[in-house]
Design a protein around this motif. Sequence first.
Motif, short mmCIF file in Angstrom:
data_model
loop_
_atom_site.label_atom_id
_atom_site.label_comp_id
_atom_site.label_asym_id
_atom_site.label_seq_id
_atom_site.Cartn_x
_atom_site.Cartn_y
_atom_site.Cartn_z
N VAL A 158 16.89 -64.19 -54.83
CA VAL A 158 17.79 -65.28 -54.45
C VAL A 158 17.85 -66.33 -55.55
CG1 VAL A 158 18.19 -67.15 -52.81
CG2 VAL A 158 17.50 -64.90 -51.98
N LEU A 159 16.70 -66.69 -56.10
CA LEU A 159 16.68 -67.69 -57.17
C LEU A 159 17.46 -67.21 -58.38
CD1 LEU A 159 12.95 -68.87 -57.00
CD2 LEU A 159 14.98 -70.07 -56.15
N ARG A 160 17.36 -65.94 -58.70
CA ARG A 160 18.11 -65.40 -59.84
C ARG A 160 19.61 -65.40 -59.55
NH1 ARG A 160 15.02 -63.60 -63.80
NH2 ARG A 160 12.83 -63.05 -63.39
N GLU A 161 19.97 -65.10 -58.31
CA GLU A 161 21.38 -65.12 -57.93
C GLU A 161 21.93 -66.54 -58.00
OE1 GLU A 161 24.20 -63.52 -54.24
OE2 GLU A 161 22.02 -63.65 -53.98
N VAL A 162 21.17 -67.50 -57.51
CA VAL A 162 21.58 -68.90 -57.56
C VAL A 162 21.73 -69.35 -59.01
CG1 VAL A 162 20.84 -71.26 -57.06
CG2 VAL A 162 20.59 -69.49 -55.32
N GLN A 163 20.80 -68.95 -59.85
CA GLN A 163 20.87 -69.30 -61.26
C GLN A 163 22.15 -68.75 -61.90
OE1 GLN A 163 18.22 -67.20 -63.99
NE2 GLN A 163 17.74 -69.15 -65.01
N ALA A 164 22.47 -67.51 -61.59
CA ALA A 164 23.64 -66.87 -62.18
C ALA A 164 24.94 -67.52 -61.73
CB ALA A 164 23.66 -65.38 -61.83
N ASN A 166 29.49 -85.09 -41.49
CA ASN A 166 29.52 -85.81 -42.77
C ASN A 166 29.20 -84.82 -43.88
OD1 ASN A 166 26.77 -85.44 -42.22
ND2 ASN A 166 26.20 -87.25 -43.41
N THR A 167 29.12 -85.30 -45.10
CA THR A 167 28.78 -84.42 -46.21
C THR A 167 27.35 -83.92 -46.04
OG1 THR A 167 30.21 -85.73 -47.68
CG2 THR A 167 28.65 -84.20 -48.71
N PRO A 168 27.16 -82.63 -45.88
CA PRO A 168 25.81 -82.10 -45.68
C PRO A 168 25.11 -81.86 -47.01
CG PRO A 168 27.38 -80.32 -45.59
CD PRO A 168 28.18 -81.58 -45.84
N SER A 169 23.93 -81.34 -46.94
CA SER A 169 23.21 -80.92 -48.14
C SER A 169 23.79 -79.57 -48.57
CB SER A 169 21.71 -80.79 -47.85
OG SER A 169 21.02 -80.36 -49.00
N THR A 170 24.87 -79.64 -49.33
CA THR A 170 25.66 -78.43 -49.62
C THR A 170 24.84 -77.38 -50.35
OG1 THR A 170 26.52 -79.53 -51.60
CG2 THR A 170 27.87 -79.63 -49.60
N PHE A 171 24.06 -77.79 -51.32
CA PHE A 171 23.25 -76.82 -52.07
C PHE A 171 22.26 -76.12 -51.14
CE2 PHE A 171 19.60 -75.70 -54.82
CZ PHE A 171 20.26 -74.83 -55.68
N SER A 172 21.64 -76.87 -50.24
CA SER A 172 20.68 -76.28 -49.31
C SER A 172 21.34 -75.27 -48.39
CB SER A 172 20.01 -77.38 -48.48
OG SER A 172 19.31 -78.29 -49.30
N LEU A 173 22.53 -75.57 -47.92
CA LEU A 173 23.27 -74.64 -47.08
C LEU A 173 23.60 -73.36 -47.83
CD1 LEU A 173 25.62 -77.20 -45.35
CD2 LEU A 173 24.09 -75.67 -44.12
N TYR A 174 24.04 -73.50 -49.06
CA TYR A 174 24.40 -72.35 -49.88
C TYR A 174 23.18 -71.45 -50.12
CZ TYR A 174 24.63 -70.15 -54.54
OH TYR A 174 24.51 -69.30 -55.61
N VAL A 175 22.05 -72.04 -50.52
CA VAL A 175 20.86 -71.23 -50.77
C VAL A 175 20.35 -70.60 -49.47
CG1 VAL A 175 18.50 -71.20 -51.66
CG2 VAL A 175 20.22 -72.65 -52.75
N ALA A 176 20.41 -71.35 -48.37
CA ALA A 176 19.97 -70.80 -47.08
C ALA A 176 20.78 -69.56 -46.71
CB ALA A 176 20.10 -71.86 -45.99
N GLU A 177 22.08 -69.59 -46.96
CA GLU A 177 22.90 -68.41 -46.64
C GLU A 177 22.46 -67.21 -47.47
OE1 GLU A 177 25.79 -65.40 -46.77
OE2 GLU A 177 25.44 -66.70 -48.51
N ARG A 178 22.11 -67.45 -48.73
CA ARG A 178 21.65 -66.37 -49.61
C ARG A 178 20.27 -65.86 -49.17
NH1 ARG A 178 24.46 -63.17 -51.34
NH2 ARG A 178 25.37 -63.77 -49.35
#
Length: 358
Positions: free
Chosen positions: A18-24, A228-240
């Motif tokens: 997941v970390l590698r995917e997020v990095q890419a 409201n504006t959520p923690s967008t990065f956290s949501l994205y990584v959580a989905e991954r």
Amino acid sequence: MAVVYNFSAGPGVLPEPVLREVQAEFLSYKQGVSIVEMSHRSDTFGTIVEQLETRLRRLMHIPDDYAVLFLQGGATLQFSMVPMNLRETGRFAYLDSGIWSKKAIADAKHFGDVIVAGSSAASNYGTIPDWPEHIQDVDYLHVTLNNTIEGTRYTKLPDTDVPLVADVSSNILAEAIDVQRYGLLYAGAQKNIGPAGLTLVIIRRDLITERDLPSYLAYSKHVDTLLNTPSTFSLYVAERVLAWVETEGGVEEMERRNEKKSKLLYDALDTSPLFYALVSGKNRSLTNIPFTTGDDATDEAFRQFAETRGLIELGGHRSVGGLRASLYNAMPLEGVTRLIDVMHEFEQEGQDVSYKNV
């Protein structure tokens, strides 16, 4: 570079794929901009949120009569939001099984009368309190299913006539949870789900009512929407991360792995001439294992000894000291076997003066 194994209780280790995917994807996610620049109202980000909820419902078998809310503020904000939103009579029952339940009790007292239905404080939270035989005339019964600091957990639930509320921050997705036994579940995401910044609330829809509360603090304002504006990065990584859990075999496979990992470490501690686990019996946590040598200086010497060998964040919580290994879903079996090897190495060599002064 030597492999580093992160035993932190939170923020916890995340799956390397997941970390590698997020990095890419970090510089450009579908729309040519970084995920941290993307509008939370865009269709692209909306798809991420939809997929996150779909995966969570599938993994935890969450029925349609439960809402899934994506909030902020960690489990700590839920200590207040739960009594604010579930208050009917203004009487709340709590099982006091550790430091986090103690904090939840303290915050709930701002909103009503708290009945402590059971407590293990007298044992310094080395055990968990028994369930009350009868609980009634309260708005809910609150329990912390897994005690991250003390290393204890509940494995069986009684039938209750009141809604059951549970903090599942450190065991969500790590073991099977029968959602339909609960009125509400809440969890900070930074242990088994993703980075810090996201909080999940799973609540039976009939418990959601309009309240005279500030908008963010009312569950009703968050149902089926992002207020409201959520923690967008956290949501994205959580989905991954949830996609990774599904690919690896789901919660059932995570629980099997966690049982294997924890048994290996508990067996090593139970047979060690130097280290011992702080919890015994059937209520040992699968995910958080506190242990010690019985001497603060030796504990610290081992922590530093292990760190030089690539094992980090083995210190106990600041409130209790000692040592602790958190074995969340992303901790590989190899990390546990490496920890055991380093324990054996310290047992054989670490009592030498050269290691006492590490």
